[in-house]
Motif scaffolding. Structure first.
Motif, PDB file in Angstrom:
ATOM      1  N   THR A 180       0.827  -1.206   0.000  1.00  0.00           N
ATOM      2  CA  THR A 180       0.000   0.000   0.000  1.00  0.00           C
ATOM      3  C   THR A 180       0.860   1.255   0.000  1.00  0.00           C
ATOM      4  O   THR A 180       0.577   2.231  -0.719  1.00  0.00           O
ATOM      5  CB  THR A 180      -0.925  -0.003   1.221  1.00  0.00           C
ATOM      6  N   ARG A 181       1.937   1.231   0.767  1.00  0.00           N
ATOM      7  CA  ARG A 181       2.794   2.409   0.888  1.00  0.00           C
ATOM      8  C   ARG A 181       3.522   2.726  -0.426  1.00  0.00           C
ATOM      9  O   ARG A 181       3.721   3.892  -0.784  1.00  0.00           O
ATOM     10  CB  ARG A 181       3.807   2.189   2.010  1.00  0.00           C
ATOM     11  N   LEU A 182       3.938   1.682  -1.158  1.00  0.00           N
ATOM     12  CA  LEU A 182       4.689   1.899  -2.404  1.00  0.00           C
ATOM     13  C   LEU A 182       3.797   2.022  -3.636  1.00  0.00           C
ATOM     14  O   LEU A 182       4.287   2.279  -4.736  1.00  0.00           O
ATOM     15  CB  LEU A 182       5.681   0.749  -2.613  1.00  0.00           C
ATOM     16  N   MET A 183       2.477   1.857  -3.467  1.00  0.00           N
ATOM     17  CA  MET A 183       1.571   1.887  -4.610  1.00  0.00           C
ATOM     18  C   MET A 183       1.656   3.197  -5.409  1.00  0.00           C
ATOM     19  O   MET A 183       1.690   3.158  -6.656  1.00  0.00           O
ATOM     20  CB  MET A 183       0.135   1.666  -4.143  1.00  0.00           C
ATOM     21  N   PRO A 184       1.714   4.368  -4.771  1.00  0.00           N
ATOM     22  CA  PRO A 184       1.808   5.603  -5.584  1.00  0.00           C
ATOM     23  C   PRO A 184       3.048   5.630  -6.473  1.00  0.00           C
ATOM     24  O   PRO A 184       2.971   6.054  -7.635  1.00  0.00           O
ATOM     25  CB  PRO A 184       1.858   6.706  -4.513  1.00  0.00           C
ATOM     26  N   LEU A 185       4.180   5.183  -5.954  1.00  0.00           N
ATOM     27  CA  LEU A 185       5.399   5.136  -6.763  1.00  0.00           C
ATOM     28  C   LEU A 185       5.241   4.150  -7.911  1.00  0.00           C
ATOM     29  O   LEU A 185       5.616   4.448  -9.064  1.00  0.00           O
ATOM     30  CB  LEU A 185       6.585   4.737  -5.886  1.00  0.00           C
ATOM     31  N   ILE A 186       4.688   3.001  -7.637  1.00  0.00           N
ATOM     32  CA  ILE A 186       4.559   1.955  -8.649  1.00  0.00           C
ATOM     33  C   ILE A 186       3.591   2.370  -9.756  1.00  0.00           C
ATOM     34  O   ILE A 186       3.776   2.014 -10.933  1.00  0.00           O
ATOM     35  CB  ILE A 186       4.119   0.635  -7.976  1.00  0.00           C
ATOM     36  N   ASN A 187       2.581   3.155  -9.403  1.00  0.00           N
ATOM     37  CA  ASN A 187       1.610   3.616 -10.410  1.00  0.00           C
ATOM     38  C   ASN A 187       2.094   4.842 -11.177  1.00  0.00           C
ATOM     39  O   ASN A 187       1.430   5.269 -12.123  1.00  0.00           O
ATOM     40  CB  ASN A 187       0.270   3.914  -9.739  1.00  0.00           C
ATOM     41  N   ASP A 188       3.221   5.402 -10.794  1.00  0.00           N
ATOM     42  CA  ASP A 188       3.818   6.546 -11.496  1.00  0.00           C
ATOM     43  C   ASP A 188       4.949   6.016 -12.373  1.00  0.00           C
ATOM     44  O   ASP A 188       6.074   5.830 -11.920  1.00  0.00           O
ATOM     45  CB  ASP A 188       4.342   7.560 -10.470  1.00  0.00           C
ATOM     46  N   GLU A 189       4.650   5.760 -13.621  1.00  0.00           N
ATOM     47  CA  GLU A 189       5.606   5.095 -14.507  1.00  0.00           C
ATOM     48  C   GLU A 189       6.922   5.856 -14.629  1.00  0.00           C
ATOM     49  O   GLU A 189       8.003   5.265 -14.626  1.00  0.00           O
ATOM     50  CB  GLU A 189       4.989   4.894 -15.884  1.00  0.00           C
ATOM     51  N   ALA A 190       6.838   7.187 -14.708  1.00  0.00           N
ATOM     52  CA  ALA A 190       8.057   7.986 -14.858  1.00  0.00           C
ATOM     53  C   ALA A 190       8.927   7.881 -13.605  1.00  0.00           C
ATOM     54  O   ALA A 190      10.140   7.682 -13.692  1.00  0.00           O
ATOM     55  CB  ALA A 190       7.696   9.437 -15.126  1.00  0.00           C
TER      56      ALA A 190
END
Length: 488
Positions: free
Chosen positions: A235-245
């Motif tokens: 859950t914590r890393l989801m924003p990074l993982i969904n930001d392809e760049a």
């Protein structure tokens, strides 16, 4: 010790992979690994038919891999196929095409696939008590493991090539979908949900997630095996993982894994919500290793994989007739009362203590450190590697001051104990030149104030100032006032 060269060709939904293993059957070490990204499972998200081009590519990969394995003179070769071949409308055509090349393919059903994945984790962690999850391109296997045995297991039609089912759904919704899929296959009470147990992750996408977490945490090693991750990490890393760049800028995730990682992470977050594990554990042992483990006798299965692996490597690399076990037994009285876990790591250090003799003396301590930290050792976590490394560093460096990185991996008390193991091993190596010939004619014993090295028989001729110095170093580390060498 009996060495066996084995090979497995795994026809998965994403890739076809050849892995060749050598060494003891209980602790097979990969010596060759090659994959072909065929994506047989792409058809599962479409019309269910493997295209002619994909079929041709798959058969070419099988032909190459079978030829390579035979050229490496493997004793056994097993070729298995999983969800994509099993579920494709023309999967049998692939099996028949392989047969025309002289290659027999076993198509595993979901139950067998889940069993092999669970056995893979047990082969690495014989006392595992938790859940195993194996995420492939076409399926997700969940298995309850405990006491070295497999319990309930289920194979779900969810995978990295079937991400459409996850799009637009929240973690809560994916969790509910998992629960419904499991209930449809096993019944409402057919699969247990027990919280606060480890969840062992298998699969390339989940390994990629573990690499990203290592990067995010600034972890000092790159060894994925048994890497432990807190359950809130998906859950914590989801924003990074969904930001392809942003994800691309980390330079951690292979380009071929980028597209699958968001769905794999969403699924992992849902599994965490479903099972409520206390930690996520990355497993590099899975279906292939489970197939090999399944062929072992009961006696072979009961062997400790770490001890089997370090004994094999120690014997292979030693200068003199191997005596690692005799060395472990010789120093054991000095550490009477230590836990079984500590005694296990101490024995592993003894088994590897003569494995870097062919390195320049100036660099032996560094190589011994790397051997422990980076070796392909089963059945250990990072702290175990650091403890073995501390012992081997001390053997070859002769110093009680350890490299700083070890303090980031293991507790100070455990490292201090390992240093004393190293001093004891170092004494034994100086006593008889590392041959082990004096072990049966000598022993270490101590009273309240004095640590004694008692020599008898031919060993009485081995007394020297350098032996006395190493005995004194051990005595000081153990808290004795003084030391002495006595003869019978």
């Amino acid at each position: 010790m009996r060495s066996t060269r084995q090979a497995v060709i795994d026809i998965g939904s994403n890739t076809i992979r050849l892995v060749v293993y050598d060494g003891l059957p209980r602790a097979p070490m990969p010596i060759y690994n090659e994959k072909s990204r065929v994506a047989l499972g792409a058809c599962l998200a479409g019309d269910g038919v493997i295209s002619d081009a994909t079929m041709k590519k798959a058969l070419a990969a099988l032909g190459r891999f079978e030829t390579l394995a035979r050229g490496m003179k493997v004793d056994t070769l097993r070729v298995v196929a999983t969800a994509a071949t099993r579920e494709a409308k023309n999967g049998q055509k692939l099996v028949e095409g392989a047969a025309a090349l002289g290659i027999r393919v076993e198509v595993l059903d979901g139950e067998t696939e889940a069993t092999a994945a669970g056995l893979g984790v047990i082969s690495d962690n014989p006392h595992a008590n938790g859940y195993v999850g194996d995420l492939g391109g076409g399926s997700l296997e969940l298995i309850r493991v405990a006491d070295g045995k497999l319990h309930e297991r289920v194979s779900l039609p969810l995978g990295t090539l079937r991400q459409e089912a996850l799009k637009g759904k929240t973690t809560k919704q994916i969790t509910q979908m998992l629960r419904q899929e499991i209930a449809a296959l096993k019944g409402e009470d057919g699969f247990p949900y027990e919280p606060n147990l480890p969840f062992y992750m298998i699969g390339g996408s989940w390994r990629s997630f573990a690499r990203l977490h290592m990067h995010d945490a600034g972890y000092p090693l790159t060894i994925l095996s048994n890497y432990q991750i807190p359950p809130d990490a998906p859950t914590r890393l989801m924003p990074l993982i969904n930001d392809e760049a942003a994800l691309s800028q980390t330079k951690v995730i292979a380009s071929a894994r980028m597209a699958a990682l968001p769905g794999a992470t969403a699924l992992l977050a849902a599994v965490v919500r479903l099972l409520e594990p206390r930690e996520l554990v990355t497993s590099v042992y899975g279906l292939r290793e489970g197939l090999l483990f399944d062929q072992l006798s009961d006696a072979e299965r009961r062997e400790d994989p770490l001890i089997a692996a370090t004994r094999f490597e120690g014997e292979r690399l030693a200068r003199f007739p191997f005596h690692g076990d005799a060395l472990a037994d010789w120093i054991a009285p000095v550490f009477a009362g230590q836990s079984d876990g500590d005694a296990r790591l101490c024995r592993a250090a003894c088994l590897l203590s003569d494995s870097v003799w062919n390195v320049n003396p100036e660099y032996r301590a560094d190589h011994a450190l790397d051997l422990a930290l980076d070796g392909n050792w089963p059945g250990v976590v990072a702290s175990d590697r650091a403890i073995i490394a501390a012992a081997l560093w001390t053997v070859h460096a002769g110093k009680r001051t350890l490299p700083e990185m070890l303090a980031n991996l293991a507790k100070p008390g455990a490292l201090a104990q390992a240093v004393i193991w190293g001093l004891a091993i170092r004494l034994a190596q100086r006593l008889d030149g590392g041959t082990g010939r004096a072990l049966s004619d000598s022993r270490i014993e101590g009273d309240d104030a004095i640590l004694r090295l008692r020599l008898s028989g031919q060993a009485t001729r081995l007394r020297s100032n350098s032996v006395q110095r190493r005995l004194q170093a051990l005595a000081e580390a153990l808290g004795y006032g003084r030391s002495e060498i006595v003869t019978d």
